[in-house]
Motif scaffolding. Structure first.
Motif, PDB file in Angstrom:
ATOM      1  N   TYR A  64      22.892  59.615 -58.824  1.00 50.25           N
ATOM      2  CA  TYR A  64      21.441  59.488 -58.995  1.00 50.25           C
ATOM      3  C   TYR A  64      21.156  59.253 -60.463  1.00 50.25           C
ATOM      4  O   TYR A  64      21.756  59.932 -61.289  1.00 50.25           O
ATOM      5  CB  TYR A  64      20.731  60.761 -58.523  1.00 50.25           C
ATOM      6  N   LYS A 111      33.287  59.247 -59.174  1.00 54.44           N
ATOM      7  CA  LYS A 111      32.187  60.042 -59.745  1.00 54.44           C
ATOM      8  C   LYS A 111      32.294  61.516 -59.338  1.00 54.44           C
ATOM      9  O   LYS A 111      32.219  62.412 -60.169  1.00 54.44           O
ATOM     10  CB  LYS A 111      30.819  59.488 -59.282  1.00 54.44           C
ATOM     11  N   PRO A 147      30.529  52.985 -55.311  1.00 52.34           N
ATOM     12  CA  PRO A 147      31.097  53.979 -54.406  1.00 52.34           C
ATOM     13  C   PRO A 147      32.621  53.980 -54.506  1.00 52.34           C
ATOM     14  O   PRO A 147      33.235  52.910 -54.521  1.00 52.34           O
ATOM     15  CB  PRO A 147      30.625  53.515 -53.019  1.00 52.34           C
ATOM     16  N   ARG A 199      19.939  55.568 -58.495  1.00 46.46           N
ATOM     17  CA  ARG A 199      20.657  54.417 -57.946  1.00 46.46           C
ATOM     18  C   ARG A 199      19.770  53.188 -57.830  1.00 46.46           C
ATOM     19  O   ARG A 199      20.242  52.138 -57.394  1.00 46.46           O
ATOM     20  CB  ARG A 199      21.151  54.766 -56.538  1.00 46.46           C
ATOM     21  N   THR A 207      14.671  60.757 -51.861  1.00 46.51           N
ATOM     22  CA  THR A 207      15.699  61.076 -52.861  1.00 46.51           C
ATOM     23  C   THR A 207      15.068  61.694 -54.113  1.00 46.51           C
ATOM     24  O   THR A 207      15.534  62.733 -54.604  1.00 46.51           O
ATOM     25  CB  THR A 207      16.488  59.797 -53.232  1.00 46.51           C
ATOM     26  N   GLN A 236      14.070  54.794 -59.073  1.00 51.30           N
ATOM     27  CA  GLN A 236      14.530  56.189 -59.237  1.00 51.30           C
ATOM     28  C   GLN A 236      14.678  56.528 -60.723  1.00 51.30           C
ATOM     29  O   GLN A 236      14.365  57.641 -61.151  1.00 51.30           O
ATOM     30  CB  GLN A 236      15.864  56.415 -58.525  1.00 51.30           C
ATOM     31  N   ARG A 256      24.616  65.303 -47.459  1.00 53.71           N
ATOM     32  CA  ARG A 256      25.653  65.698 -46.469  1.00 53.71           C
ATOM     33  C   ARG A 256      25.508  67.172 -46.103  1.00 53.71           C
ATOM     34  O   ARG A 256      25.635  67.549 -44.938  1.00 53.71           O
ATOM     35  CB  ARG A 256      27.066  65.424 -47.016  1.00 53.71           C
ATOM     36  N   ARG A 300      34.486  60.694 -44.074  1.00 57.93           N
ATOM     37  CA  ARG A 300      33.028  60.546 -44.099  1.00 57.93           C
ATOM     38  C   ARG A 300      32.573  59.445 -43.146  1.00 57.93           C
ATOM     39  O   ARG A 300      33.244  58.421 -43.016  1.00 57.93           O
ATOM     40  CB  ARG A 300      32.576  60.211 -45.528  1.00 57.93           C
ATOM     41  N   ASN A 359      23.390  52.194 -46.097  1.00 57.41           N
ATOM     42  CA  ASN A 359      22.119  51.896 -46.781  1.00 57.41           C
ATOM     43  C   ASN A 359      21.693  53.065 -47.656  1.00 57.41           C
ATOM     44  O   ASN A 359      22.139  54.201 -47.446  1.00 57.41           O
ATOM     45  CB  ASN A 359      21.031  51.600 -45.756  1.00 57.41           C
ATOM     46  N   ARG A 410      27.785  49.118 -48.829  1.00 56.11           N
ATOM     47  CA  ARG A 410      27.503  49.934 -50.013  1.00 56.11           C
ATOM     48  C   ARG A 410      27.805  49.167 -51.299  1.00 56.11           C
ATOM     49  O   ARG A 410      27.102  49.306 -52.295  1.00 56.11           O
ATOM     50  CB  ARG A 410      28.308  51.235 -49.962  1.00 56.11           C
TER      51      ARG A 410
HETATM   52  P1  ADP Z   1      29.477  57.143 -52.901  1.00 56.88           P
HETATM   53  O1  ADP Z   1      29.280  57.034 -54.362  1.00 56.88           O
HETATM   54  O2  ADP Z   1      30.913  57.182 -52.474  1.00 56.88           O
HETATM   55  O3  ADP Z   1      28.692  56.107 -52.112  1.00 56.88           O
HETATM   56  P2  ADP Z   1      27.647  59.429 -52.588  1.00 56.88           P
HETATM   57  O4  ADP Z   1      28.037  60.750 -52.030  1.00 56.88           O
HETATM   58  O5  ADP Z   1      27.143  59.375 -53.977  1.00 56.88           O
HETATM   59  O6  ADP Z   1      28.911  58.529 -52.370  1.00 56.88           O
HETATM   60  O7  ADP Z   1      26.522  58.782 -51.655  1.00 56.88           O
HETATM   61  C1  ADP Z   1      26.692  58.648 -50.264  1.00 56.88           C
HETATM   62  C2  ADP Z   1      25.462  57.979 -49.670  1.00 56.88           C
HETATM   63  O8  ADP Z   1      24.314  58.848 -49.818  1.00 56.88           O
HETATM   64  C3  ADP Z   1      25.029  56.671 -50.299  1.00 56.88           C
HETATM   65  O9  ADP Z   1      25.734  55.534 -49.774  1.00 56.88           O
HETATM   66  C4  ADP Z   1      23.535  56.622 -49.914  1.00 56.88           C
HETATM   67  O10 ADP Z   1      23.368  56.259 -48.555  1.00 56.88           O
HETATM   68  C5  ADP Z   1      23.136  58.082 -50.054  1.00 56.88           C
HETATM   69  N1  ADP Z   1      22.680  58.351 -51.428  1.00 56.88           N
HETATM   70  C6  ADP Z   1      23.302  59.105 -52.372  1.00 56.88           C
HETATM   71  N2  ADP Z   1      22.626  59.090 -53.524  1.00 56.88           N
HETATM   72  C7  ADP Z   1      21.528  58.311 -53.313  1.00 56.88           C
HETATM   73  C8  ADP Z   1      20.458  57.868 -54.129  1.00 56.88           C
HETATM   74  N3  ADP Z   1      20.362  58.237 -55.412  1.00 56.88           N
HETATM   75  N4  ADP Z   1      19.521  57.062 -53.560  1.00 56.88           N
HETATM   76  C9  ADP Z   1      19.590  56.684 -52.279  1.00 56.88           C
HETATM   77  N5  ADP Z   1      20.582  57.038 -51.456  1.00 56.88           N
HETATM   78  C10 ADP Z   1      21.554  57.834 -51.961  1.00 56.88           C
END
Ligand code: ADP
Ligand code: ADP
Length: 211
Positions: free
Chosen positions: A81, A8, A4, A83, A59, A87, A31, A155, A52, A166
């Protein structure tokens, strides 16, 4: 891929413009769903705000639906994705069904110090999800998106506690995926602790090389 805060989202926005393909960001889809009061978004935010992961089932479901849209027929970029290994396996199944496969997995590397600083200073547009940084990518007017005048907010998951969680989850659940893709011979590492433009140039070098 990348922890995070690695950059990306910032890089995806530029890459998809160059190659004219959709960016499929699971975090952004969650979001958006939350901001639209969609039940999936409200359920997902319970996990997201504490740092989490959302369940693999939810997902994978949103990605499967998204990949079936017309604009993803010839090419797409996945941001955030897969993660988890589960998946990645589910994604392989979806891609098999589409008679396609991934060309490259770009992994953006960064140290934890840099990541903390970036997430604490990150601000996001409420309407278009454009991302700013209070020092490195300041909006022209404080609190206002340069692109559409939307309100910038921090956020819910960019708190210190959530960032720690995270990063822990990244180490335990997501990092093992690097071996998964390295074994397939499609993993490329890029140093994310450089300027926006330098990271972008390094990614483009990889993508042009494999074309
Ligand atoms: P970052 O990379 O800054 O954590 P993202 O926008 O990619 O931000 O993701 C924000 C949150 O959304 C993650 O911390 C998780 O809770 C959820 N999330 C995003 N992508 C996935 C995924 N592939 N599997 C599970 N949860 C996800
Ligand atoms: P991710 O999607 O991996 O969580 P973002 O693209 O949202 O990461 O970037 C996290 C924060 O760091 C944002 O505030 C962004 O403006 C900033 N940022 C991203 N890349 C760089 C970079 N190369 N140099 C300085 N700041 C950066």
């Amino acid at each position: 891929m990348g922890p995070p805060g690695a950059g990306k989202g910032s890089q995806s926005t530029k890459i998809v413009k160059k190659y004219n393909m959709p960016s499929i960001s699971t975090g952004q889809m969650f979001r958006d769903a939350y901001n639209n009061n969609d039940p999936i978004g409200i359920e997902a935010m319970k996990f997201i705000k504490n740092g989490n992961l959302v369940s693999d089932e939810i997902t994978n479901g949103i990605v499967r639906t998204r990949l079936l849209r017309d604009d993803a027929e010839t090419s797409f970029l996945l941001d955030g994705y897969p993660r988890t290994v589960a998946q990645a396996i589910a994604l392989d199944g979806m891609l098999d069904d589409m008679h396609t496969s991934l060309d490259a997995v770009i992994n953006i590397l960064s140290s934890h110090d840099v990541l903390f600083e970036r997430m604490e200073q990150r601000r996001v547009c409420k309407t278009c999800d454009a991302t700013y940084h209070l020092r490195f990518k300041k909006p022209q007017e404080d609190g206002v998106c340069d692109l559409d005048g939307g309100e910038l907010y921090q956020r819910l998951d960019d708190t210190h506690e959530s960032v720690m969680r995270r990063l822990e989850i990244y180490e335990s659940k997501t990092k093992p995926l690097l071996d998964y893709y390295s074994n397939k011979g499609i993993l490329y590492n890029v140093n994310g602790m450089q300027s926006f433009d330098k990271v972008y140039d390094d990614i483009i070098l990889v993508l042009e090389d494999i074309k």
